[in-house]
Design an enzyme around this catalytic site. Structure first.
Site, PDB file in Angstrom:
ATOM      1  N   HIS A 140      83.040  25.085  43.702  1.00 44.54           N
ATOM      2  CA  HIS A 140      82.382  24.291  44.757  1.00 44.54           C
ATOM      3  C   HIS A 140      80.859  24.401  44.624  1.00 44.54           C
ATOM      4  CE1 HIS A 140      81.185  22.589  48.568  1.00 44.54           C
ATOM      5  NE2 HIS A 140      80.405  23.657  48.714  1.00 44.54           N
ATOM      6  N   HIS A 145      77.269  21.527  44.009  1.00 44.93           N
ATOM      7  CA  HIS A 145      75.873  21.526  44.473  1.00 44.93           C
ATOM      8  C   HIS A 145      74.818  21.484  43.368  1.00 44.93           C
ATOM      9  CE1 HIS A 145      76.366  22.215  48.801  1.00 44.93           C
ATOM     10  NE2 HIS A 145      77.389  22.998  48.509  1.00 44.93           N
ATOM     11  N   GLU A 186      76.596  18.190  52.088  1.00 42.52           N
ATOM     12  CA  GLU A 186      78.024  18.426  51.864  1.00 42.52           C
ATOM     13  C   GLU A 186      78.861  17.142  51.807  1.00 42.52           C
ATOM     14  OE1 GLU A 186      79.358  21.094  50.898  1.00 42.52           O
ATOM     15  OE2 GLU A 186      78.036  22.712  51.537  1.00 42.52           O
ATOM     16  N   SER A 205      83.468  18.228  44.996  1.00 41.97           N
ATOM     17  CA  SER A 205      84.325  19.313  44.516  1.00 41.97           C
ATOM     18  C   SER A 205      85.729  19.251  45.107  1.00 41.97           C
ATOM     19  CB  SER A 205      83.679  20.674  44.823  1.00 41.97           C
ATOM     20  OG  SER A 205      83.482  20.817  46.213  1.00 41.97           O
TER      21      SER A 205
HETATM   22 FE    FE Z   1      78.743  23.796  49.983  1.00 45.72          FE
END
Ligand code: FE
Length: 287
Positions: A140, A145, A186, A205
């Site tokens: 993730h 990111h 996010e 993700s």
């Molecule tokens: Fe995150």
């Protein structure tokens, strides 16, 4: 302030980490990545997740995401070694990935962002839990990111969020910054040639939400509106009911620089929160 305690990650069903620094971690919660200690199975899990998402995200993620995977050499097999990754990332935007053992407290998290450091989990989910996560893992954090941190506009925006978050912790406005973080970093969507594409790490993700965010008729896809976003609560226990679609990445950064966030929060405190399940027809992006 229930939402506050749920603030950062969809996968984080619990609270922020407790304030005690874990054994073996530095005062800023960083630990060595210990890349050499990762197992063959750990690397296989990364490769499985990577291959699955790469196919799924083709044409669904913003163009900059695909570009950045190449730039950072993330398509090489195995969990990235942060030292090597930083050799690619640092010269581009001055960002650095640092390893943490799991959840970090909000003040520690925002302090890292303010200094262009992204804290990433030094562990990966198990092969029998590909779609379930209690805490954000290296897939993730790094796949979701890090690629966009190679893009100057996102790099600046994330640091700006670090400054904002640091201040918000002091003045008790963390829930507003948490919503901003949630609905952009996010779960953000951005237009590309008039079509919504994914740039939020929580979606990038996630196998299930990659389809759902763009193609399901269930969620609301709303035109980006900072005030509206800061008033909107969010769910951490299911796919999102509302997404905000920004015209371009850079727009978010400009909005933050052009608005007095403290004054904006004070103004919004007089207005009720909005449930994520709510939207009116005017707000919806034209299909
Ligand atoms: Fe995150």
């Amino acid at each position: 302030m229930k939402e506050l305690q749920q603030s950062r990650e969809a996968e984080r069903h619990g609270a922020w980490a407790s304030p005690e620094v874990p054994e073996g971690a530095a005062p800023d919660w960083t630990v060595p990545q210990n890349w050499d200690q990762l197992t063959d199975e750990d690397h296989r899990v990364w490769d499985t997740l990577f291959a699955r998402q790469q196919v799924l995200l083709y044409g669904r993620a913003v163009r900059e995401f695909e570009e950045s995977l190449e730039v950072l050499h993330l398509s090489r097999p195995g969990i990235p070694n942060f030292t090597e990754l930083n050799e690619k990332l640092g010269p581009r935007t001055g960002w650095e990935v640092v390893a943490v053992p799991g959840l970090v407290p909000e003040d520690v998290f925002f302090e890292h962002l303010a200094n262009r450091r992204f804290p990433a989990g030094n562990f990966i989910r198990k092969a029998n839990q590909l779609d379930y996560l209690e805490e954000p893992d290296v897939f993730h954090d790094v796949f979701g990111h890090v690629p966009l941190l190679a893009q100057p506009a996102v790099a600046d925006f994330m640091q700006e969020l670090g400054f904002l978050g640091r201040k918000a912790v002091e003045v008790g406005q963390l829930h507003r910054v948490a919503r901003l973080y949630w609905y952009t970093v996010e779960f953000g969507l951005a237009l590309e040639a008039g079509e919504p594409k994914i740039y939020g790490a929580g979606i990038l993700s996630s196998f299930g939400e990659s389809h759902y965010s763009l193609e399901s008729e269930k969620p609301h896809r709303l035109a980006f509106d900072l005030r509206r976003m800061l008033r909107t609560r969010y769910r951490t226990d299911t796919f999102q009911q509302t997404y905000f679609v920004i015209d371009r990445f850079d727009d978010a950064l400009h909005l933050l620089r052009e608005n007095d966030f403290g004054a904006l929060c004070a103004e919004l405190d007089a207005l009720p929160d909005i449930e994520p399940s709510y939207a009116n027809n005017e707000e919806r992006l034209a299909a």
